[in-house]
Design a protein around this motif. Structure first.
Motif, PDB file in Angstrom:
ATOM      1  N   SER A  81       0.827  -1.223   0.000  1.00 27.08           N
ATOM      2  CA  SER A  81       0.000   0.000   0.000  1.00 27.08           C
ATOM      3  C   SER A  81       0.856   1.266   0.000  1.00 27.08           C
ATOM      4  N   LEU A  82       1.989   1.212   0.686  1.00 30.38           N
ATOM      5  CA  LEU A  82       2.868   2.386   0.781  1.00 30.38           C
ATOM      6  C   LEU A  82       3.356   2.853  -0.587  1.00 30.38           C
ATOM      7  N   LEU A  83       3.432   1.936  -1.549  1.00 26.58           N
ATOM      8  CA  LEU A  83       4.089   2.249  -2.827  1.00 26.58           C
ATOM      9  C   LEU A  83       3.183   2.977  -3.810  1.00 26.58           C
ATOM     10  N   LEU A  84       1.866   2.999  -3.547  1.00 24.08           N
ATOM     11  CA  LEU A  84       0.940   3.614  -4.507  1.00 24.08           C
ATOM     12  C   LEU A  84       1.068   5.135  -4.507  1.00 24.08           C
ATOM     13  N   PHE A 106      11.972   4.746  -3.316  1.00 20.17           N
ATOM     14  CA  PHE A 106      10.898   4.314  -4.218  1.00 20.17           C
ATOM     15  C   PHE A 106      11.411   4.076  -5.640  1.00 20.17           C
ATOM     16  N   ASP A 107      12.379   4.888  -6.081  1.00 18.39           N
ATOM     17  CA  ASP A 107      12.951   4.656  -7.423  1.00 18.39           C
ATOM     18  C   ASP A 107      13.684   3.314  -7.465  1.00 18.39           C
ATOM     19  N   MET A 108      14.321   2.980  -6.351  1.00 24.09           N
ATOM     20  CA  MET A 108      15.039   1.699  -6.279  1.00 24.09           C
ATOM     21  C   MET A 108      14.057   0.532  -6.357  1.00 24.09           C
ATOM     22  N   SER A 325       1.734  -4.551 -12.003  1.00 20.92           N
ATOM     23  CA  SER A 325       2.815  -4.520 -12.988  1.00 20.92           C
ATOM     24  C   SER A 325       3.686  -3.283 -12.773  1.00 20.92           C
ATOM     25  N   ASN A 326       3.130  -2.250 -12.150  1.00 15.59           N
ATOM     26  CA  ASN A 326       3.891  -1.053 -11.777  1.00 15.59           C
ATOM     27  C   ASN A 326       3.596  -0.829 -10.296  1.00 15.59           C
ATOM     28  N   CYS A 327       4.633  -0.819  -9.460  1.00 12.53           N
ATOM     29  CA  CYS A 327       4.408  -0.751  -8.007  1.00 12.53           C
ATOM     30  C   CYS A 327       3.689   0.525  -7.587  1.00 12.53           C
ATOM     31  N   ARG A 328       3.708   1.554  -8.438  1.00 11.51           N
ATOM     32  CA  ARG A 328       3.096   2.841  -8.083  1.00 11.51           C
ATOM     33  C   ARG A 328       1.608   2.916  -8.406  1.00 11.51           C
TER      34      ARG A 328
END
Ligand code: HEM
Ligand SMILES: *[C@@H]1O[C@H](CO)[C@@H](O)[C@H](O)[C@H]1NC(C)=O
Ligand SMILES: *[C@@H]1O[C@H](CO)[C@@H](O)[C@H](O)[C@H]1NC(C)=O
Ligand SMILES: *[C@@H]1O[C@H](CO)[C@@H](O)[C@H](O)[C@H]1NC(C)=O
Ligand SMILES: *[C@@H]1O[C@H](CO)[C@@H](O)[C@H](O)[C@H]1NC(C)=O
Ligand SMILES: *[C@@H]1O[C@H](CO)[C@@H](O)[C@H](O)[C@H]1NC(C)=O
Ligand SMILES: *[C@@H]1O[C@H](CO)[C@@H](O)[C@H](O)[C@H]1NC(C)=O
Ligand SMILES: *[C@@H]1O[C@H](CO)[C@@H](O)[C@H](O)[C@H]1NC(C)=O
Ligand SMILES: *[C@@H]1O[C@H](CO)[C@@H](O)[C@H](O)[C@H]1NC(C)=O
Length: 333
Positions: A81-84, A106-108, A325-328
């Motif tokens: 959830s933190l990554l959205l 987050f970029d990592m 597919s995209n963590c964001r």
């Protein structure tokens, strides 16, 4: 007289009862060490390779990645959830007070995700990437290893309000830290053990400045702070100065995952929440600090177990959630 059932029948009933319990409590039962053994056998070494590369130019990245797993797990479980990012349907946890201008890496996570996607597309969740990344980060920094349990899936929503209320604060009294850990099924030993993550990484002056000035009722600094350490911190973090300047959480070995508990015994805990573990009168945490300080292997063994405990907080498994597919972003949004 009622006759007891035959032993084989009792065994069958016991197996049935155990199976029923697993069905009723599926939460961590479905995580497993070999979850990606056939679908992405090399996932751990891919994660480790990407982090090792980044570590060449960013000595802080391992600490930052470990913290992301913690902040993910404490808010509705380890579910990514933190990554959205913010979007039409998402109010991002990244903008909650404990995370804003503070969590990094987050970029990592994106780089790790794309390295994994090129070997095993659509297979490994972002929540699991945080769990593997945390373990790889600790190992690459000199700390203990453990077997990461896998099979978490990614959530479809974020909980910014939860990130504000559930994440421990460095200004929380010990009783509040204990209750925030207890709320996610972690005990006092887990609290002391996992606080040992502050053996590396940085904290901004704004997280310790209140202790350095006007802390007591008569306007002085926190009397617990070691006087030579206080002088050092007041120089680094002047009153009303730039609150984003960074201090090492562990002054002696800032980038190594070793053992910070002697700092607490010397009254050199940077965060109030750390120092309280040793300095709160009669607290149950004091003897745990002393035992970890005296024996690094005891701390390392406990750290491995407590990381598994933290990683088991309410994962989504089975067909719940999705593999992003995209963590964001939630898929299809
Ligand atoms: C016990 C409650 C905890 C509190 C109150 C707390 C608080 C904090 C604060 C205030 C910072 C500095 C943030 C900043 O200035 O931007 C920090 C950094 C950090 N925390 Fe914690 N933390 C806690 C537990 C944990 C746990 C359980 C872990 C991981 C297992 C962890 C890992 C870290 C790491 C590695 C850093 C350095 C991050 C970096 O350099 O980017 N913390 N923590
Ligand atoms: C696994 O990944 C590592 C790091 O990316 C790579 O060096 C190695 O060749 C890979 N092994 C296999 C069997 O793909
Ligand atoms: C984060 O930093 C930016 C730029 O310095 C600032 O505008 C913003 O108010 C900060 N947000 C928080 C929550 O501190
Ligand atoms: C600690 O918890 C109590 C009870 O929930 C609350 O009233 C208090 O504001 C909390 N203290 C801090 C510093 O958050
Ligand atoms: C110190 O804190 C007290 C109470 O919070 C406040 O009234 C006072 O103005 C502060 N003094 C300074 C010098 O900041
Ligand atoms: C505060 O310090 C940070 C990091 O040390 C720096 O990037 C920033 O420009 C400084 N801000 C001000 C207003 O001096
Ligand atoms: C302050 O820290 C030093 C080590 O830097 C230590 O020798 C001393 O005992 C500490 N003092 C107190 C009161 O904890
Ligand atoms: C540290 O603890 C371990 C495990 O309990 C024990 O085997 C070892 O002897 C201890 N080491 C020291 C230096 O006390
Ligand atoms: C927001 O959620 C609704 C309902 O779940 C969905 O139809 C819509 O596509 C989502 N919009 C975005 C931008 O994600």
């Amino acid at each position: 007289m009622v006759q007891s059932p035959a032993p084989s029948l009792m065994t069958a009933m016991a197996v049935f009862a155990a199976a029923l319990l697993l069905l009723l409590h599926p939460s961590n039962a479905q995580l497993s060490a070999n979850f990606y053994a056939t679908t992405c056998p090399n996932v751990s070494s891919i994660v480790q390779t990407v982090i090792q590369q980044a570590l060449q130019s960013d000595p802080r990245i391992t600490a930052s990645l470990l913290r992301l797993h913690f902040h993910d797990c404490f808010v509705d479980g380890c579910d990514g959830s933190l990554l959205l990012d913010n979007s039409a349907n998402i109010t991002s946890e990244k903008d909650a007070a404990p995370n804003a201008n503070s969590t990094r890496g987050f970029d990592m996570v994106d780089s790790i995700k794309s390295a994994i996607e090129s070997s095993c597309p659509g297979t490994v969740s972002c929540a699991d990437i945080l769990a593997i990344g945390a373990q790889a980060s600790v190992v690459l920094s000199g700390g203990p290893s453990w077997t990461v349990l896998l099979g978490r899936r990614d959530c479809l929503t974020a909980n910014q309000a939860g990130a504000n209320t559930l994440t421990p604060s460095p200004f929380d009294p010990l009783a509040n830290l204990t209750s925030k850990f207890s709320a996610v099924g972690l005990d006092t030993t887990d609290l002391v053990t996992l606080s040992g993550a502050h053996t590396f990484g940085r904290a901004q002056c704004r997280t310790s400045s209140p202790r350095l000035y006007n802390f007591t009722s008569n306007g002085g600094p926190d009397p617990t702070i070691n006087s030579s350490y206080l002088t050092t911190l007041q120089q680094l973090c002047p009153q009303n100065g730039n609150g984003t300047v960074l201090a090492n959480l562990d002054p002696s070995t800032p980038n190594t995952f070793d053992n910070y508990y002697a700092n607490l015994q010397n009254n050199q805990g940077l965060l109030l929440s750390d120092q309280e573990l040793f300095s709160t009168t009669d607290a149950a945490t004091i003897s745990i600090v002393n035992s970890f300080s005296g024996n690094q292997s005891v701390f390392f063994q406990n750290f491995a177990q407590s990381m598994i405990n933290m990683g088991n907080i309410s994962p989504l498994t089975g067909t719940n959630g999705e593999i992003r597919s995209n963590c964001r972003k939630v898929n299809g949004s």
